[in-house]
Write a protein that holds these residues in place. Structure first.
Motif, short mmCIF file in Angstrom:
data_model
loop_
_atom_site.label_atom_id
_atom_site.label_comp_id
_atom_site.label_asym_id
_atom_site.label_seq_id
_atom_site.Cartn_x
_atom_site.Cartn_y
_atom_site.Cartn_z
N LEU A 97 12.71 14.42 -10.01
CA LEU A 97 12.86 13.53 -8.87
C LEU A 97 11.52 13.53 -8.13
CD1 LEU A 97 14.95 11.83 -7.26
CD2 LEU A 97 15.37 13.87 -5.88
N PHE A 119 18.20 17.80 -12.24
CA PHE A 119 16.75 17.73 -12.21
C PHE A 119 16.09 19.06 -12.56
CE2 PHE A 119 18.50 14.71 -9.15
CZ PHE A 119 17.98 13.52 -9.65
N THR A 171 11.94 18.81 -8.46
CA THR A 171 11.84 17.74 -7.48
C THR A 171 10.52 17.90 -6.74
OG1 THR A 171 12.90 18.94 -5.64
CG2 THR A 171 14.35 17.73 -7.15
#
Length: 274
Positions: free
Chosen positions: A163, A184, A187
């Motif tokens: 992300l 994820f 991030t």
């Protein structure tokens, strides 16, 4: 707030030339061994993640924007900006939305202060906009059509996903409640790099942390600012326009919705490029 100016024609963001360091990931209890995307600045596992997700000559990672791409929040940001500036005594014209959508917080806030002449510091406005935005999303936020299915598919096939957002860490951490941090490998927030979008730094750093080559990554974006960042990093781009029109181009595919995006489609983009 989240982003500043934005748009490819806006001047480059303020800041230095090198990305800020990102700390090591934290493991999530019960998270299947995937790094915790919700940590202060989680960075994913390096080459090992890539090797398990795709052959070295194929798709190595998928890097995704957040606002307007995975979560339906671009309208929230504009409503927040309009509300805050109304309280400061200024009415924001719709033309300003074209400038601020998709960009980093510092540039967006700086632009709005300069455009209105509001008597507020950049630091105070940034804190105010972020706080108001989080209050708004606390009332509920919707994922974009196809977002949940795509994230689930990538995780099921061990394709590393990152992300990569111009929003600040505190905003990303709140959004992960809806998106699911387990989806994820890492991030990256806009306040964790010295130069955020439209500079290539965020996507270059994300690819590096995943042990992936930028040319073997597909970036999913919804704004011209994000597309410019991804293309400058050398990634293939899937654009899903949210507010303004984006035209197809070399190594840039435009689709109307994430419902058009699945793993075979992403593999085909890399295969056709090589």
């Amino acid at each position: 707030m989240t982003r500043p100016l934005s748009r490819a024609e806006v001047p480059p963001a303020f800041g230095g030339s090198a990305p800020a360091p990102v700390s090591a990931p934290v493991r999530v209890p019960g998270g299947g061994g995937r790094p915790d995307a919700a940590g202060p600045s989680a960075a994913g596992s390096p080459a090992a993640s890539t090797a398990s997700g795709a052959a070295a000559t194929g798709l190595q990672a998928v890097l995704l924007d957040m606002d307007g791409t995975l979560v339906d929040t671009e309208g929230f940001w504009w409503e927040t900006e309009v509300e805050v500036f109304a309280e400061l005594g200024y009415a924001l014209a719709d033309e300003h939305r074209e400038v601020v959508v998709g960009g980093p917080m510092s540039r967006s806030a700086t632009y709005l202060i300069q455009a209105t002449g509001a008597d507020i510091s950049l630091g105070d406005l940034t804190v105010l906009l972020n706080s108001r935005f989080i209050e708004r999303v606390e009332r509920g936020v919707s994922l974009m059509p196809g977002a949940r299915r795509l994230l689930t598919e990538l995780a099921a096939h061990d394709v590393p996903a990152a992300l990569v957002s111009a929003s600040h860490r505190r905003v990303i951490d709140r959004m992960l409640v809806s998106l699911g941090p387990e989806h994820f490998a890492l991030t990256l927030a806009g306040d964790e790099v010295e130069r955020t979008k439209p500079h290539p730094d965020p996507y270059l750093l994300a690819a590096s942390r995943l042990g992936a080559h930028p040319g073997r990554c597909v970036v999913v974006e919804d704004t011209a600012t994000g597309v410019a960042s991804a293309e400058a990093a050398g990634c293939h781009v899937v654009a899903v326009p949210s507010v303004t029109r984006i035209e197809p181009a070399h190594r840039r595919t435009v689709v109307p919705s994430l419902e058009e995006v699945d793993l075979p489609f992403l593999h085909s983009l890399i295969a056709s490029a090589y």
